[in-house]
Design a protein around this motif. Structure first.
Motif: not given
Lengths: 146, 408
Positions: A25-26, A29-30, A33, A37, A80-81
Motif C-alpha cells: 500500500x505504501x 499511495x506514494x 501522492x 503533486x 493531495x490523495x
C-alpha cells in the motif's frame, strides 16, 4: 496514438497495469501522492464557489468544457490523495465523448484497490465529483442533440 | 507504574474490539471524541435485554413488561445518581445530545423566546448547539449572539458578562469543546447568568465521560449528553432539566406514553419525565447506558481523570517536537484530546495514511466549521482518548505522523 483517442476501457486497463506493479500500500499511495503533486492546477480564477464540490473532509473543484465533441475536464483539490485520484479520473474521462462518459462504470477504481476513496462515507467530494462529471457529459450531449 | 499498566491491561481486556486488526495492523483507536468503544458488559446488557426481557415498557401488566419497565426505570435512577440530580423525573431520556438540545430549543424556546430576544452561545459550539438555536431564532424573530474565543481557544469571562443583557433569554454552552478540548468554566458562567435570572443549558457530550458532573453543584438548568461517548450504545442520551423548568415547558413531541387522557376535544399530558418521552423509547439503549455507567463507576473518575490527563500530557510532549506540527486549541484547562495540523499536509491526507497504519483518528472540521474558519484551517487531526488508551498507542501515533511527513 497520434490523433486518435483511446477509449475509456483502454485507459482503465492502462492504469490497472500501472498499479499492478506496486507490491504494498505504501508504494501505491506514494504513487497517488506523486500523481496528485503532478496534476496541473486549475487556474485560480476557476476555483470559484460554483465549481466547488464540498466534501465533508476535502474540497474538490471541477471544470468542464466541450471541445470538438469531447469533454475536457480540469479539476483540483486541497488534499493531495484526493487530487491523485482526481488525476486518474481525469486521465480516464477527459477528452472522451459525452456518451462514453455517461455509459462508463469506472471499474478500474475497484480494480486498483481504491474503492474506499469513492465510498460516500469518505465524504472527500470524489463521489459527488464523479456524479458531477456525468452530469456535465449529459448536459453536453443534450446540447449537441439540440 | 506496573500497577497502572496492569489496570489498563485489565480494562482493555473488557473491550472485544480492541483486539481486532485494521489494515493488517493492531487497531489504535484514538477517535473516542466521536464515540467510545463498548465493554463486554454493555454488549451483554443489550443482548440480555433482547434475549430475556424484551417487551414494551410502561404499559403491560405481564411479567416481561414489568421487568423491562423496572430495568429501564432503574437506569433513570442510576443516571440521577451519576449526575447528582435532585429527582429521577428530572432525567429525560432522549436520542442523544442533539435530541436533547432540539427538545429544549423547541419546547423551552417556543414558550419563552419572543421577537427581539437573544440566545447566547460561544464560538466553539458543535453544530448541534448552533443550528437548533438558529432555527429557533428564525422562527421567533430572535437573535443569536456568539461569544468569541481567543487564539488559544478560550472564552473571556469579561466579554461574556458584556454579552449578557436584558434581552438574553437563554445561554447554551459547551462544557468541553470537541474540536479544541477546552474545558469551559461553566460553574462560574452559570452563576453569572443566574445573577440576572437567565437559565443556562450545558452541552456535556464531551465532558460526561472525562469528569464527574454534579448538576446541583453546577446549578445547571439543563445538561445534555449521549450514552455512546460514555461506553454505552448509540441512539440514546439524557436531558437533565430542573423540575420547575421542565414543568413549565410544553411537551415536545406528541404520541403514546406522554399523555394522561386523550379525547378528540382535549388531551391532558402526562407528568415528568413521561411528558417528554413520546413513543416507545430506545429501551435496549437505555439499559446499555446503565451498563456504561456501571463500567465508569467500576473504575472511578479519580483513575479516569488521572490516566487521561497523563495521556494528554504525554501526547502533547511527544507531538510538540514534530517539526511543522501546530496545535489547534491550547487552552490552559483541557480534557481528553489533542487537535493539530501539519504544515503543508491536508488533514484528510494524514487521516488516510494513519488509517493504513491501523490508527483511527478524526480528521476534518469536527462539526465545528466556525472554529475551523476562526483558526483558518480546513480541518484538524484530532486524537481523543478514553480510559483504555495507552502511552504505547500515543507513540504509534507519533510514529505514524513521522511516516505521513515522509510520504508527502
Amino acid at each position: 496514438m497520434v490523433g486518435t483517442v483511446t477509449n475509456i476501457e483502454e485507459k482503465e486497463l492502462e492504469i490497472i497495469e500501472e498499479f499492478s506493479l506496486f507490491e504494498d500500500w505504501m508504494d501505491k499511495y506514494e504513487h497517488i501522492i506523486s500523481l496528485g503533486k503532478e496534476l496541473p492546477l486549475i487556474e485560480e480564477s476557476l476555483k470559484t464557489d460554483d465549481l466547488l464540490i464540498k466534501g465533508c473532509q476535502s474540497k474538490v473543484w471541477l471544470h468542464a468544457k466541450l471541445e470538438k465533441g469531447k469533454v475536457i475536464f480540469t479539476a483540483d483539490s486541497d488534499a493531495i490523495i484526493t487530487k491523485g485520484i482526481i488525476s486518474l479520473l481525469i486521465r480516464v474521462l477527459s477528452n472522451q465523448t459525452p456518451t462514453d462518459i455517461i455509459n462508463t462504470d469506472l471499474t478500474f477504481i475497484e480494480n486498483i484497490g481504491l474503492k474506499e476513496h469513492l465510498s460516500p462515507t469518505r465524504s472527500n467530494g470524489l463521489v459527488s465529483m464523479v456524479k458531477q462529471m456525468k452530469l456535465y457529459a449529459l448536459a453536453f450531449r443534450t446540447q449537441q442533440n439540440a | 507504574m506496573s500497577e497502572l499498566l496492569t489496570d489498563i491491561e485489565a480494562i482493555r481486556a473488557q473491550f472485544p474490539i480492541l483486539t481486532r486488526e485494521v489494515n493488517g495492523k493492531p487497531l489504535v483507536y484514538l477517535d473516542n471524541g466521536a464515540t467510545s468503544q463498548k465493554p463486554q458488559s454493555v454488549i451483554d446488557a443489550v443482548k440480555h435485554y433482547y434475549e430475556y426481557e424484551n417487551s414494551n415498557i410502561h404499559r403491560g401488566v405481564h411479567t416481561l413488561s414489568q421487568e423491562a419497565t423496572a430495568a429501564y426505570e432503574d437506569v433513570r435512577k442510576k443516571v440521577q445518581k451519576f449526575i447528582n440530580a435532585k429527582h429521577d423525573h428530572e432525567i429525560i431520556f432522549t436520542s442523544g445530545t442533539t435530541g436533547g438540545i432540539n427538545l429544549v430549543a423547541s419546547s423551552f424556546g417556543a414558550s419563552l423566546v419572543r421577537r427581539g430576544d437573544e440566545i447566547l452561545i460561544t464560538a466553539m459550539e458543535h453544530h448541534s448547539n448552533i443550528v437548533p438555536w438558529q432555527m429557533l431564532c428564525e422562527r421567533r424573530g430572535a437573535q443569536l449572539k456568539v461569544l468569541p474565543i481567543s487564539k488559544e481557544g478560550e472564552i473571556d469571562i469579561e466579554e461574556y458578562k458584556k454579552l449578557i443583557g436584558p434581552k438574553t433569554e437563554l445561554i447554551s454552552l459547551v462544557h468541553v469543546s470537541n474540536s479544541l478540548g477546552t474545558i469551559n468554566p461553566i460553574k462560574e458562567m452559570i452563576a453569572i447568568a443566574h445573577a440576572q435570572n437567565i437559565p443556562v443549558m450545558i452541552d456535556g457530550a464531551q465532558a460526561i465521560h472525562h469528569t464527574p458532573v454534579d448538576v446541583q453543584e453546577l446549578d445547571a438548568d439543563f445538561y445534555v449528553f449521549s450514552a455512546h461517548k460514555m461506553y454505552g450504545p448509540t441512539g440514546v442520551g439524557v436531558l437533565y432539566g430542573k423540575e420547575e423548568l421542565l414543568n413549565d415547558m410544553p411537551p415536545y413531541q406528541g404520541g403514546g406514553d406522554m399523555i394522561k387522557s386523550v379525547t378528540f376535544e382535549k388531551t391532558t399530558y402526562n407528568e415528568l419525565p413521561h411528558k417528554f418521552e413520546a413513543g416507545t423509547p430506545n429501551i435496549a439503549g437505555g439499559i446499555g447506558l446503565g451498563a456504561g455507567i456501571d463500567f465508569i463507576n467500576s473504575i472511578g473518575f479519580d483513575f479516569i481523570q488521572a490516566h487521561e490527563a497523563e495521556l494528554s500530557r504525554f501526547a502533547v510532549s511527544q507531538l510538540r517536537d514534530i517539526k511543522g506540527l501546530r496545535f489547534i486549541g491550547t487552552a490552559k484547562e483541557r480534557a481528553g484530546l489533542v487537535s493539530f495540523v501539519l504544515d503543508g499536509i491536508h488533514p484528510y491526507d494524514t487521516g488516510v495514511i494513519l488509517d493504513k497504519l491501523g490508527i483511527a483518528v478524526r480528521t476534518g472540521h469536527h462539526c465545528t466549521q466556525p472554529v475551523m474558519n476562526f483558526f483558518e484551517v480546513p480541518g484538524t487531526v484530532r486524537a481523543s482518548f478514553a480510559v483504555y488508551n495507552t502511552k504505547q498507542e500515543v507513540v504509534k501515533l507519533v510514529e505514524g505522523i513521522d511516516r505521513v511527513k515522509r510520504m508527502f
